[in-house]
Design a protein around this motif. Structure first.
Motif, mmCIF file in Angstrom:
data_model
loop_
_atom_site.group_PDB
_atom_site.id
_atom_site.type_symbol
_atom_site.label_atom_id
_atom_site.label_comp_id
_atom_site.label_asym_id
_atom_site.label_seq_id
_atom_site.Cartn_x
_atom_site.Cartn_y
_atom_site.Cartn_z
ATOM 1 N N ALA A 1 7.500 1.930 4.028
ATOM 2 C CA ALA A 1 7.709 1.529 2.633
ATOM 3 C C ALA A 1 7.671 2.736 1.702
ATOM 4 C CB ALA A 1 6.657 0.505 2.223
ATOM 5 N N ALA A 2 6.731 3.642 1.927
ATOM 6 C CA ALA A 2 6.653 4.847 1.098
ATOM 7 C C ALA A 2 7.917 5.692 1.256
ATOM 8 C CB ALA A 2 5.415 5.656 1.473
ATOM 9 N N ALA A 3 8.413 5.800 2.494
ATOM 10 C CA ALA A 3 9.635 6.570 2.721
ATOM 11 C C ALA A 3 10.827 5.934 2.021
ATOM 12 C CB ALA A 3 9.895 6.687 4.225
ATOM 13 N N VAL A 4 10.897 4.598 2.025
ATOM 14 C CA VAL A 4 12.005 3.907 1.362
ATOM 15 C C VAL A 4 11.963 4.132 -0.146
ATOM 16 C CG1 VAL A 4 13.000 1.633 0.860
ATOM 17 C CG2 VAL A 4 12.256 2.176 3.174
ATOM 18 N N VAL A 5 10.769 4.191 -0.722
ATOM 19 C CA VAL A 5 10.643 4.484 -2.159
ATOM 20 C C VAL A 5 11.324 5.804 -2.489
ATOM 21 C CG1 VAL A 5 9.018 5.067 -4.003
ATOM 22 C CG2 VAL A 5 8.550 3.125 -2.502
ATOM 23 N N PHE A 6 10.993 6.844 -1.723
ATOM 24 C CA PHE A 6 11.602 8.155 -1.983
ATOM 25 C C PHE A 6 13.085 8.155 -1.641
ATOM 26 C CE2 PHE A 6 7.091 9.544 -1.110
ATOM 27 C CZ PHE A 6 6.803 9.846 -2.436
ATOM 28 N N GLY B 1 0.812 -1.211 0.000
ATOM 29 C CA GLY B 1 0.000 0.000 0.000
ATOM 30 C C GLY B 1 0.843 1.257 0.000
ATOM 31 N N GLY B 2 1.893 1.274 0.842
ATOM 32 C CA GLY B 2 2.781 2.437 0.868
ATOM 33 C C GLY B 2 3.505 2.632 -0.448
ATOM 34 N N ILE B 3 3.917 1.535 -1.087
ATOM 35 C CA ILE B 3 4.609 1.631 -2.377
ATOM 36 C C ILE B 3 3.683 2.197 -3.445
ATOM 37 C CG2 ILE B 3 5.524 0.200 -4.254
ATOM 38 C CD1 ILE B 3 6.838 -1.531 -2.092
ATOM 39 N N VAL B 4 2.447 1.740 -3.458
ATOM 40 C CA VAL B 4 1.494 2.247 -4.445
ATOM 41 C C VAL B 4 1.295 3.751 -4.273
ATOM 42 C CG1 VAL B 4 -0.924 2.184 -5.154
ATOM 43 C CG2 VAL B 4 0.314 0.051 -4.770
ATOM 44 N N LEU B 5 1.119 4.198 -3.035
ATOM 45 C CA LEU B 5 0.919 5.628 -2.799
ATOM 46 C C LEU B 5 2.137 6.440 -3.225
ATOM 47 C CD1 LEU B 5 -0.829 5.544 0.712
ATOM 48 C CD2 LEU B 5 -1.876 6.055 -1.502
ATOM 49 N N ALA B 6 3.335 5.960 -2.843
ATOM 50 C CA ALA B 6 4.548 6.687 -3.220
ATOM 51 C C ALA B 6 4.782 6.634 -4.725
ATOM 52 C CB ALA B 6 5.745 6.107 -2.473
ATOM 53 N N SER B 7 4.446 5.511 -5.335
ATOM 54 C CA SER B 7 4.671 5.370 -6.775
ATOM 55 C C SER B 7 3.773 6.290 -7.583
ATOM 56 C CB SER B 7 4.447 3.910 -7.196
ATOM 57 O OG SER B 7 5.398 3.057 -6.576
#
Length: 662
Positions: free
Chosen positions: A440-445, A394-400
Motif C-alpha cells: 500500500a505504501a508503494a502504491v501511494v508513491f 497502516g502503509g498509507i498512513v506511513l507513506a502519507s
C-alpha cells in the motif's frame, strides 16, 4: 543458521535473492524515468506498475519457462493499459469493460495463486486509467512502454537469473553430465562400478536453497537424477539377447543427458532426437529388462521437460488451450473460483462507478482496495479481509506522512516507490499484514509519479480504503461460498496444519532444533485452531446426507490418528544427538517430510498430499531403517509412527467429501 532454525523458518516465504531484487527494481526505475521523458505521468505510472509486477513474477520459483512467463505477464499488463487508456474517458463503457475484465481476472485464479495475483495487478492498472480523451499517441505509447517494461524484466531473467537458480542449474548440469558418463560406461562394460553417493552434492545444493513449499514441479530437483541413477543400476545387470539393444539405448540416453545439461542453442533439438531414439529402442525390448528400460525412458522424458518446458508442446496455442480447459472446469455454481470472479466483478464495477459518479476525491482507491482485499479463500475470509485493510491503512498512513511533508512527484516519487518496494520484498516473510502495509505504501508513491493525479490527502485515501474494504466484505456476505465448499476448504486447511505438525515432529527426530518445544507447540496451536474452524464449518453444513456424516467420521478418525502418532513421537524424542543415526536414514526421513508437505494447491482445491510419493517415501524410510544400530529405539518408534501417519493420510486423501448434502 542451524538446521533447527531452518526448520522453524520453513513455513515462512523465502526472502528473495537480493541481487535479483536490486536488478529488477533498478529496471523499474529506469523504465519509469524513460516513460516520464518520452510520455506522460500516467504512462510512467503504468510502466512502473507493469515492471513491478513482472519483476515480482520473475522472482517466483518455476521449473522452467521463466522468460516466457514474464513475457506473457507483460502482454497482459499491456492489454489492461490499452483498454484503460482507450475507454476511461467514457464512464459507462469503462465500467462495463472493468466488470468484464474482472470476471476474467477472477477466473484466472483457477490457474494458480500467481496467475490470480497477476490478474488483480493488471486490473489495478486498468482502474487507475486517467479520464483523458483517447488519441493514437495516448493509447499506443503507454501500451508500448508498459509492454517494454515487462520485456526488460524478462531479459534480465534470461541474461542474469537469481543466484539460487544459477546454483541449482549448475548442480543439475553437473549431475546430468555425470549420469551421461555413467550411461556410456555401462553401455561399454556392464560390470563398471557406479557410485550413487556422488549425487549427494546435488541434494545439498537444493536443500540449502529450496524452501519447503514451492510449485509441485519444482520440488525435489535432486530426486530426478537420483531416480535416473537407480534406473541405471537396474539396467546394469541386463544380459542375453537384449544386451546390444540396451547398450545402444544407453548411448542415446547419454546424448540426451548431455543435451539436457547444456545451454547450447541446439540442445533442445538434440535432446528431442535422442529421446525419440531411446523410445524406439525401448519399444523394441521384449525381455525382462523392458519395464526397467521403460521406467528409465519415462524419467528421461521428465528430465527433458524440466529443462525444456515446451518440449512436448508443438505450438504456442497448447498452453493457452490447457489454461482455458482448466478455467472451464470451474464454470459451475459451487466453484469458489467462479463465485470469487462474480464478487470481484460486481465489487470493482461498483467501486469504479462510485469513483466516477460520487463526489469522492481520488476514489480510485476504492477499487484498488477491493482488488487488494478480495481473494478466493474460504478459510479466515473476514479476518484476512480486515487484516489486509488494516495493513493497507497502516502503509498509507506511513507513506502519507512523507507525501504531506515533502509532496514528491515525478522522478522523486519513482525513487521512493522503488525504495518502498525493496523494503516490502524484505518484510514479505513476516506475513500478509506486513506485506499489505508495504504494498500500500508503494502504491501511494507510485500514483504520485503522475503529477496531474497527485495530491491526495491521507483522509482521501483512508476514506476510500474503508469504503473499499467494506464493499469487499459485503460482497462475501451477499455471495458466500457454498456450504460444502467451505467445509472442503476447512478440511484442507486442517489437513495442512496437521501435516505441518507431523513434519515438525518428524524433523525433530533427525535434526537438532534450537527450540524444539516452541516449534512443536506453535505447530500444534495452528492445528488446534484449524480443527476448531473445521468443526464450526461442519456444524454449519446440513447433515441430511448419510454419506456426508460417514465421511466426517472417517476424516476425524484419520486426523486423530495423525495427532496421536505425533503425540507419541513428542514423548519419544531422543535425548542423544541425531548424529548417531545413519546419513541414509536421515536423508530418507527428509524425503518423507518433503513428500508429506507437498506444495500449495490451486486456490479452488483443498490441501492434499501426493499419495504415491508419500507411500514411496515411507517405504524408503522402512528400508533405510534396516541399517540403524539395534540400540537406537527412538528410530524404531519413528518408523512405526511414520507408518501410522502414512496409513491415516492414505486412507482419507483419495476419498473426498461428498459433493451434495442431500
Amino acid at each position: 543458521m542451524t538446521t533447527g532454525s531452518r526448520v522453524v523458518e520453513a513455513l515462512k516465504p523465502p526472502t528473495p535473492d537480493i541481487g535479483a531484487v536490486a536488478r529488477g527494481l533498478i529496471a523499474v526505475l529506469a523504465m519509469s524515468l524513460l516513460a516520464l521523458a518520452v510520455g506522460s505521468g500516467a504512462a510512467a505510472v503504468w510502466a512502473a506498475g507493469a515492471g513491478i509486477v513482472c519483476a515480482s513474477i520473475a522472482l517466483q520459483d518455476s521449473p522452467g519457462g521463466r522468460v516466457q512467463l514474464v513475457a506473457i505477464v507483460a502482454l497482459q499488463m499491456g492489454a489492461a493499459v490499452f483498454l484503460g487508456s482507450l475507454t476511461s474517458a467514457y464512464t459507462v463503457a469503462f465500467v462495463i469493460v472493468v466488470a468484464v475484465w474482472c470476471l476474467g481476472a477472477g477466473m484466472q485464479w483457477a490457474l494458480g495463486n500467481n496467475a490470480g495475483l497477476v490478474a488483480a495487478a493488471g486490473t489495478a492498472l486498468l482502474v487507475i486509467a486517467p479520464t483523458d480523451v483517447p488519441s493514437a499517441t495516448s493509447v499506443a505509447l503507454p501500451t508500448l512502454l508498459t509492454i517494454a517494461a515487462g520485456f526488460v524484466q524478462a531479459a534480465l531473467v534470461a541474461v542474469w537469473p537469481p543466484q539460487r537458480w544459477r546454483t541449482q542449474s549448475d548442480a543439475l548440469a553437473w549431475a546430468y553430465r555425470s549420469l551421461a558418463a555413467d550411461a556410456r560406461r555401462i553401455a561399454a562394460d556392464r560390470d563398471s562400478p557406479l557410485e550413487a553417493a556422488q549425487l549427494t552434492w546435488l541434494r545439498d545444493a537444493f536443500a540449502d536453497t529450496q524452501a519447503t513449499r514451492r510449485p509441485a514441479a519444482y520440488h525435489g530437483g535432486h530426486r530426478l537424477p537420483e531416480r535416473l541413477m537407480g534406473a541405471l543400476l537396474a539396467l546394469r545387470g541386463s544380459s542375453g539377447d537384449e544386451r546390444d539393444r540396451i547398450s545402444h539405448m544407453l548411448n542415446d540416453a547419454a546424448v540426451a543427458l548431455d543435451a539436457i545439461a547444456e545451454n547450447k542453442h541446439n540442445a533442445r533439438r538434440e535432446a528431442e532426437h535422442a529421446l525419440v531414439r531411446v523410445d524406439t529402442a525401448v519399444m523394441a525390448l521384449k525381455g525382462p529388462e523392458g519395464p526397467a528400460a521403460q521406467r528409465f525412458s519415462k524419467q528421461l522424458q521428465e528430465a527433458a521437460e524440466f529443462r525444456f518446458p515446451d518440449l512436448l508442446q508443438p505450438d504456442v496455442m497448447n498452453p493457452l488451450r490447457a489454461a482455458m480447459t482448466e478455467v472451464r472446469k470451474h464454470l459451475t455454481r459451487t466453484s469458489p473460483i467462479l463465485r470469487h470472479a462474480v464478487r470481484l466483478s460486481v465489487a470493482v464495477a461498483l467501486a469504479v462507478a462510485a469513483d466516477r459518479f460520487a463526489p469522492i476525491a481520488h476514489g480510485h482507491w476504492i477499487a484498488l482496495t477491493v482488488l487488494f482485499v478480495l481473494r478466493p479463500e474460504t478459510a479466515h475470509t473476514y479476518t484476512r479481509c480486515v487484516g489486509r485493510v488494516g495493513g493497507a491503512a497502516g502503509g498509507i498512513v506511513l507513506a502519507s506522512l512523507v507525501t504531506t511533508i515533502w509532496q514528491p512527484t515525478g522522478v522523486i516519487a519513482a525513487m521512493l516507490t522503488v525504495a518502498c518496494l525493496a523494503i516490502t520484498f524484505w518484510v514479505v516473510r513476516f506475513g500478509y499484514l506486513a506485506t499489505s502495509a508495504g504494498v500500500a505504501a508503494a502504491v501511494v508513491f507510485l500514483l504520485e509519479i503522475d503529477t496531474a493525479a497527485a495530491g491526495a490527502t491521507v483522509e482521501d485515501r483512508l476514506f476510500s480504503v474503508v469504503i473499499g474494504g467494506g464493499l469487499a466484505v459485503v460482497a462475501h456476505v451477499v455471495l458466500p461460498d457454498h456450504a460444502l465448499t467451505r467445509l472442503r476448504q476447512r478440511a484442507g486447511e486442517l489437513l495442512k496444519t496437521e501435516i505441518d505438525y507431523a513434519a515438525t515432529v518428524v524433523r525433530a527426530f533427525v535434526h537438532e532444533l534450537d527450540h524444539p518445544a516452541d516449534a512443536m507447540s506453535a505447530a500444534w496451536q495452528r492445528a488446534f485452531r484449524a480443527r476448531a474452524a473445521f468443526e464450526a464449518a461442519s456444524g454449519a453444513a446440513r447433515m441430511d446426507s448419510r454419506e456426508l456424516r460417514r465421511w466426517l467420521r472417517s476424516y476425524r478418525a484419520a486426523l486423530n490418528a495423525v495427532t496421536s502418532a505425533c503425540t507419541t513421537l513428542e514423548r519419544s524424542l531422543p535425548t542423544q544427538s541425531p548424529t548417531t543415526l545413519t546419513p541414509d536414514f536421515i536423508t530418507a526421513v527428509d524425503d518423507y517430510v518433503e513428500a508429506l508437505r507437498g506444495a500449495p494447491p490451486n486456490p479452488a482445491l483443498p490441501w492434499t498430499v501426493d499419495v504415491a510419493a508419500l507411500t514411496a517415501a515411507e517405504k524408503n524410510v522402512r528400508d533405510r531403517a534396516g541399517s540403524l544400530p539395534g540400540d537406537i529405539g527412538a528410530g524404531r518408534v519413528l518408523v512405526s509412527e511414520i507408518a501410522t501417519i502414512t496409513r491415516s493420510l492414505v486412507g482419507i486423501v483419495p476419498n473426498r467429501e461428498p459433493t451434495s448434502a442431500g
